[in-house]
Design a protein around this motif. Structure first.
Motif, PDB file in Angstrom:
ATOM      1  N   TRP A  98      12.722   2.367   3.088  1.00  0.00           N
ATOM      2  CA  TRP A  98      12.391   3.328   2.032  1.00  0.00           C
ATOM      3  C   TRP A  98      10.914   3.296   1.682  1.00  0.00           C
ATOM      4  N   PHE A  99      10.062   2.859   2.631  1.00  0.00           N
ATOM      5  CA  PHE A  99       8.638   2.740   2.333  1.00  0.00           C
ATOM      6  C   PHE A  99       7.993   4.108   2.182  1.00  0.00           C
ATOM      7  N   THR A 100       6.820   4.086   1.540  1.00  0.00           N
ATOM      8  CA  THR A 100       5.980   5.284   1.470  1.00  0.00           C
ATOM      9  C   THR A 100       4.620   4.913   2.054  1.00  0.00           C
ATOM     10  N   ILE A 101       3.912   5.899   2.521  1.00  0.00           N
ATOM     11  CA  ILE A 101       2.571   5.654   3.066  1.00  0.00           C
ATOM     12  C   ILE A 101       1.689   5.045   1.980  1.00  0.00           C
ATOM     13  N   GLU A 102       1.776   5.590   0.763  1.00  0.00           N
ATOM     14  CA  GLU A 102       0.960   5.078  -0.342  1.00  0.00           C
ATOM     15  C   GLU A 102       1.301   3.621  -0.638  1.00  0.00           C
ATOM     16  N   GLY A 103       2.591   3.303  -0.631  1.00  0.00           N
ATOM     17  CA  GLY A 103       3.013   1.919  -0.879  1.00  0.00           C
ATOM     18  C   GLY A 103       2.505   0.983   0.204  1.00  0.00           C
ATOM     19  N   LEU A 104       2.554   1.441   1.445  1.00  0.00           N
ATOM     20  CA  LEU A 104       2.064   0.645   2.565  1.00  0.00           C
ATOM     21  C   LEU A 104       0.554   0.427   2.448  1.00  0.00           C
ATOM     22  N   GLN A 105      -0.162   1.481   2.078  1.00  0.00           N
ATOM     23  CA  GLN A 105      -1.611   1.350   1.882  1.00  0.00           C
ATOM     24  C   GLN A 105      -1.914   0.375   0.749  1.00  0.00           C
ATOM     25  N   ASP A 106      -1.141   0.430  -0.322  1.00  0.00           N
ATOM     26  CA  ASP A 106      -1.325  -0.504  -1.436  1.00  0.00           C
ATOM     27  C   ASP A 106      -1.086  -1.943  -0.987  1.00  0.00           C
ATOM     28  N   ASP A 107      -0.038  -2.152  -0.169  1.00  0.00           N
ATOM     29  CA  ASP A 107       0.240  -3.497   0.342  1.00  0.00           C
ATOM     30  C   ASP A 107      -0.936  -4.030   1.153  1.00  0.00           C
TER      31      ASP A 107
END
Length: 180
Positions: free
Chosen positions: A162-171
């Motif tokens: 359920w990831f998002t690109i924004e969440g991945l970038q934040d990580d």
């Protein structure tokens, strides 16, 4: 259903492109680090020669060391120490526990992925297959092998379905201590 599959494939392609771009930048980082080390070594050698010359002149009573020379030699020493600390920090990483690869096909797959990682024409690598066939194991072995190569800066990030690109970038931003 096809629209959802298309969106999922699009997100996977974007993530893969992002990962490959970062892997390539890690490879370039390694080359840049080697060049920096060579330049600092040359500077250090020049500083050593200058220090020997100055000490010889002082011993013979011909000249006294100028403050500018003292400062420059100190700066070279500080630069060498900063490079050591930077290299230690940049190449820091922890291996992931993973079962050894015994299967010949798995060894071949690992070598294929490794070859692709070093190919400038490869923009993305997809590892797919049924559950339990060794996709994560292959990725973990690749990660550990990249860590062994001291010129790489490698991070392991677990991505949920359920990831998002924004969440991945934040990580990633958190990992590299970047404030977006």
């Amino acid at each position: 259903m096809e629209a959802v599959a298309g969106k999922v494939i699009d997100v996977i392609e974007k993530a893969a492109t992002f990962f490959i771009r970062n892997i390539k930048s890690c490879i370039n980082f390694g080359k840049g680090l080697e060049k920096l080390e060579r330049n600092v070594k040359r500077l250090s050698d020049k500083a050593g020669d200058l220090k020997t010359d100055v000490e010889n002149q002082e011993r013979l009573g011909r000249k006294k060391r100028k403050q500018q020379v003292k400062s420059w030699l100190n700066e070279v020493e500080q630069l060498e120490e900063e490079l050591r600390q930077f290299k230690a920090e940049a190449t820091r990483g922890e291996k992931i526990e993973v079962q050894p690869v015994h299967d010949e096909k798995s060894k071949q797959n690992l070598e294929v992925v490794w070859t692709w990682l070093h190919d400038e024409d490869v923009s993305s690598i997809g590892i797919y297959g049924m559950g339990g066939v060794g996709k994560t194991t292959l990725a973990k072995h690749t990660y550990n092998r990249l860590l062994e190569e001291s010129c790489y800066q490698v991070y392991w990030v677990t991505v949920s379905q359920w990831f998002t690109i924004e969440g991945l970038q934040d990580d990633f931003a958190k990992i590299v201590k970047l404030n977006l």
